[in-house]
Design a protein around this motif. Structure first.
Motif, PDB file in Angstrom:
ATOM      1  N   MET A  57      89.069  30.465 -51.207  1.00 29.71           N
ATOM      2  CA  MET A  57      90.448  30.001 -51.381  1.00 29.71           C
ATOM      3  C   MET A  57      90.974  29.392 -50.086  1.00 29.71           C
ATOM      4  O   MET A  57      91.661  28.355 -50.109  1.00 29.71           O
ATOM      5  CB  MET A  57      91.330  31.170 -51.822  1.00 29.71           C
ATOM      6  N   ALA A  58      90.647  30.049 -48.928  1.00 26.64           N
ATOM      7  CA  ALA A  58      91.107  29.507 -47.655  1.00 26.64           C
ATOM      8  C   ALA A  58      90.492  28.140 -47.399  1.00 26.64           C
ATOM      9  O   ALA A  58      91.168  27.199 -46.946  1.00 26.64           O
ATOM     10  CB  ALA A  58      90.750  30.476 -46.520  1.00 26.64           C
ATOM     11  N   ALA A  59      89.184  28.005 -47.702  1.00 31.94           N
ATOM     12  CA  ALA A  59      88.524  26.717 -47.510  1.00 31.94           C
ATOM     13  C   ALA A  59      89.118  25.660 -48.436  1.00 31.94           C
ATOM     14  O   ALA A  59      89.314  24.497 -48.042  1.00 31.94           O
ATOM     15  CB  ALA A  59      87.019  26.867 -47.762  1.00 31.94           C
ATOM     16  N   ALA A  60      89.408  26.063 -49.685  1.00 30.77           N
ATOM     17  CA  ALA A  60      90.004  25.115 -50.635  1.00 30.77           C
ATOM     18  C   ALA A  60      91.399  24.690 -50.190  1.00 30.77           C
ATOM     19  O   ALA A  60      91.794  23.519 -50.340  1.00 30.77           O
ATOM     20  CB  ALA A  60      90.062  25.746 -52.025  1.00 30.77           C
ATOM     21  N   PHE A 254      81.455  33.043 -45.329  1.00 32.66           N
ATOM     22  CA  PHE A 254      81.671  31.689 -44.837  1.00 32.66           C
ATOM     23  C   PHE A 254      81.781  30.721 -46.015  1.00 32.66           C
ATOM     24  O   PHE A 254      81.157  30.929 -47.064  1.00 32.66           O
ATOM     25  CB  PHE A 254      80.505  31.266 -43.926  1.00 32.66           C
ATOM     26  N   ALA A 255      82.573  29.668 -45.817  1.00 31.37           N
ATOM     27  CA  ALA A 255      82.714  28.634 -46.848  1.00 31.37           C
ATOM     28  C   ALA A 255      82.980  27.288 -46.172  1.00 31.37           C
ATOM     29  O   ALA A 255      83.717  27.217 -45.176  1.00 31.37           O
ATOM     30  CB  ALA A 255      83.849  28.977 -47.809  1.00 31.37           C
ATOM     31  N   ARG A 256      82.375  26.220 -46.710  1.00 32.85           N
ATOM     32  CA  ARG A 256      82.606  24.871 -46.207  1.00 32.85           C
ATOM     33  C   ARG A 256      83.965  24.378 -46.679  1.00 32.85           C
ATOM     34  O   ARG A 256      84.400  24.643 -47.807  1.00 32.85           O
ATOM     35  CB  ARG A 256      81.524  23.916 -46.712  1.00 32.85           C
ATOM     36  N   VAL A 257      84.653  23.633 -45.804  1.00 30.46           N
ATOM     37  CA  VAL A 257      85.960  23.068 -46.150  1.00 30.46           C
ATOM     38  C   VAL A 257      85.715  21.731 -46.838  1.00 30.46           C
ATOM     39  O   VAL A 257      85.428  20.715 -46.192  1.00 30.46           O
ATOM     40  CB  VAL A 257      86.836  22.884 -44.898  1.00 30.46           C
ATOM     41  N   GLY A 258      85.759  21.764 -48.164  1.00 32.57           N
ATOM     42  CA  GLY A 258      85.551  20.548 -48.927  1.00 32.57           C
ATOM     43  C   GLY A 258      84.092  20.132 -48.961  1.00 32.57           C
ATOM     44  O   GLY A 258      83.201  20.806 -48.452  1.00 32.57           O
TER      45      GLY A 258
END
Length: 746
Positions: A57-60, A254-258
């Motif tokens: 959610m933060a990355a989105a 971890f998550a990629r931003v877009g």
């Protein structure tokens, strides 16, 4: 206290009853522990899923903000006024900046890097040609989300978002950019409730922080820790536990931003593992407390019931068994025999005590007899050595004296040499007998030093040379060109080599060949002695190093022996950390003995080995010598030998006469036998030390007793030297020369 503590011994019957109760509760304990572990794992998995969702959610949220910026730049790139008059461009960008929160500047960059239009007034010319996002926007002709920068114009922490302005022909005319304020990038965290100590961070492709909550101002533009950077590049969707620079261990996802076409940013959220596990740990602790209380109550019940039903009677059996173990074999349980287990056990215990009592009586008698026999054996060996050495002493001294007085007579000299050799042989047999006794009882101590094994072999060969010459053996010795350093007792290693050579000469016919060589083999040196003698059967090879083992010898082999030499070799080599082996192809095919000793490979400081056969005289300085011995032959021959050296010698045959003679004679050297008729030589030495006339004399013990305890007792009594009969006249001459030199100095 002792009675109470004895009740809690784990080997008691009541403890075993409690153990059964504990075993019955064990499945419940295992289930409780497994349940606690499962709860912990479930808590971790649930936290991972929730953390992965929050990170996504933060990355989105960040991707949405950057996508909005991209759309603004796309729209600006299509406005004609952007590439027109600078005033109109500035007005346009200022209006866009006013209408979009979260941005701190918009601008237009020409292809040479000059900023020609900016929503924030430029105080001086600015060139952004060195910015990677600017160059990438031109090169890749797409939207680029740049790395962290500190704005040159606006002086704030930003990320620059760029988009190329392309005309209808596809030519890039300029680059429009937006500077996003990093302080407003992660507003998402304000809408959720993360546990205390949690961290949300966003990093660019180079691992530079562009956002970090909490305390963002402190971390803007700093590099990620190596562990975090590695996890960010390799973890993917997995959760990873990382200990932060503040010492707190957190679970990170971890998550990629877009999409990759939008940004190279990565978002991570870390929650303290202590927070994740605290609830599960609390539940597990409560379960364990309940389990502990249940177990304690069950064990207490077993303890009390066991005491009433079993322990009272078993305790009597324990007391009886302990009394028997303490040596009271007359102890009995006193429990009435019955047809139940404890009664049967009491009956068996009482029977055992009666049987042990009979066996103990027999064992005590046998042990007493064995000890007496062992003591008689030791006394016999010591007395045998003494009685054998006593007659050898005058023979040896007389031979030396004859050789000195008739040195010009070849026949007498040869006869004396034969006598001396035979006395030495007899002495070596006595020494071997006593050495074996000491070795088997572990009483031999080694005086170890770094030695050249080649010198040991040379000394042994020199010692056996007369025997080799007498039997006309051909001896081939092969030694390495360089020193062969080992660590050991020189005297004992010479004894090993000499015994093996002596063994080879005994069993090799006259004129036979003996080969001796030393080779390096890995970390060892190997001494090989090979002969072409009578050889050995396979059965003899296996037991050749046992005590009193000998091959059968034909009558022409006159060299005697007791079968002790090889047993001594094996014991002494093993004391040096080595190995000895024997090999023979069979009868008539010779034998080979090998000794393997560890090489000494450290820096070597070679000790001086004792020199074999060194002759020394007394220098011609006469001494007053008091000679005390009850063996008339030994006294007379030794007296003649000493007087031939120019010394003044007085003789006494008892300790009492020696004391009276010492008062008149004032001796400089006293040669005392230990076994005297009235009192022994040790007591005589103590009394001589108390006489003013003999207090400074050199006291020399000469005795047939060669045991270490005999030496220690004599040295404690005040003796300066200890000589075992037959006295080595060369050694005695050295001692007298030293005493004479000391008198001259005084």
């Amino acid at each position: 206290m002792t009675s109470g503590s004895s009740r809690f011994r784990l080997n008691s019957l009541r403890s075993r009853l409690m153990l059964l109760v504990a075993l019955a509760i064990t499945p419940l304990a295992v289930m409780t522990i497994l349940s606690g572990i499962s709860e912990r794992e479930h808590a971790v998995k649930a936290s991972e899923e929730n953390l992965r969702r929050l990170t996504g959610m933060a990355a989105a949220n960040e991707a949405q903000s950057i996508e909005g910026a991209r759309q603004i730049l796309v729209d600006l790139a299509s406005v004609p006024d952007l590439m027109g008059d600078t005033a109109k461009c500035t007005s346009l960008l200022s209006d866009v900046l006013d209408r979009n929160e979260g941005f701190v500047n918009f601008g237009l960059i020409q292809l040479n890097g000059d900023v020609t239009c900016s929503a924030v007034p430029l105080l001086h010319p600015v060139n952004l040609g060195d910015r990677s996002h600017f160059r990438r926007a031109i090169l890749e002709r797409r939207f680029i989300a740049g790395d962290y920068v500190f704005g040159r114009v606006i002086k704030k922490h930003t990320i620059n978002l760029t988009y190329p302005v392309i005309d209808r022909s596809g030519k890039v005319l300029a680059v429009v950019f937006a500077a996003m304020d990093l302080e407003g990038l992660d507003t998402f965290i304000n809408d959720i409730n993360l546990p205390p100590g949690s961290v949300l961070a966003t990093a660019d492709a180079r691992g530079t922080l562009i956002s970090r909550r909490p305390d963002p101002e402190r971390f803007f533009g700093t590099k990620l820790a190596p562990a975090m950077l590695e996890a960010m590049t390799t973890a993917g969707q997995r959760a990873v536990t990382i200990r932060g620079e503040d010492g707190i261990e957190r679970l990170h996802t971890f998550a990629r931003v877009g999409a990759p076409a939008l940004t190279d940013y990565t978002v991570t959220i870390g929650i303290p593992t202590e927070t994740i596990l605290s609830a599960a740990r609390h539940d597990q602790m409560m379960s364990l407390l309940v389990l502990g209380a249940t177990t304690l109550l069950a064990l207490l019940g077993a303890w009390l019931v066991g005491d009433v039903l079993i322990v009272q009677r078993v305790r009597k059996l324990m007391g009886t068994a302990e009394a028997i173990a303490a040596g009271d074999l007359e102890a009995r349980s006193g429990i009435a025999y019955g047809h139940e287990e404890i009664g049967n056990l009491a009956q068996a215990l009482d029977r055992m005590a009666a049987s042990l009592q009979k066996k103990e009586t027999a064992r005590t008698l046998a042990e007493r007899e064995l000890r007496a026999a062992d003591q008689r054996k030791d006394e016999f060996l010591a007395m045998l050595a003494h009685e054998l050495r006593n007659p050898l002493a005058p023979i040896s001294t007389g031979a030396h004296l004859l050789k000195l007085l008739h040195s010009d007579n070849a026949q007498i000299t040869q006869t004396c040499s034969i006598i001396v050799r035979q006395v030495d042989h007899m002495t070596s047999l006595v020494d071997d007998l006593l050495d074996v006794s000491r070795v088997t009882r572990g009483l031999v101590s080694l005086s170890t030093q770094v030695l050249d094994f080649k010198r040991v072999v040379d000394d042994a060969a020199e010692q056996i040379r007369p025997l080799i010459a007498a039997r006309r053996h051909r001896v081939a010795i092969e030694l390495p060109a360089t020193p062969a350093y080992v660590k050991g007792d020189h005297k004992r290693l010479v004894q090993v080599c000499a015994n093996l050579l002596n063994n080879a000469t005994k069993y090799t016919p006259e004129g036979g060949t003996i080969q001796l060589r030393v080779d390096a083999d890995g970390d060892d040196y190997v001494l090989s002695i090979t002969d072409d003698g009578i050889g050995m059967e396979a059965g003899l090879v296996e037991r050749v190093f046992d005590l009193f083992t000998q091959a059968e010898r034909t009558p022409d082999r006159s060299q005697g022996g007791l079968g002790l030499g090889l047993a001594l070799v094996k014991s002494l080599v093993e004391l040096h950390g080595g190995q000895v082996k024997a090999y023979s192809a069979g009868l008539g095919k010779g034998s080979t003995f090998t000794v393997r000793l560890p090489r000494y490979q450290q820096d070597v400081v070679l000790a001086e080995a004792p020199v074999v056969g060194t002759q020394h005289t007394d220098g011609g300085v006469p001494l007053r010598i008091l000679l005390v011995d009850d063996n008339v032959d030994a006294v007379h021959t030794l007296q003649l030998f000493l007087r031939s050296g120019g010394h003044r010698v007085e003789v006494a045959y008892s300790a009492g006469d020696a004391l009276e003679l010492a008062k008149r004679f004032v001796p400089e050297v006293c040669l005392l036998d230990i076994g005297l008729p009235d009192f022994d030589g040790n007591e005589l030495a103590r009394r001589l030390r108390q006489l003013p006339q003999a207090a400074g004399a050199t006291l020399i013990a000469m005795t047939g007793y060669g045991r270490q305890q005999d030496r220690d007792a004599s040295m404690a009594a005040g003796f300066d030297h200890y000589l075992v009969k037959p006295v080595n006249t060369t050694q005695l001459a050295d001692i007298l020369a030293a005493a004479a030199e000391a008198n001259v100095r005084r």
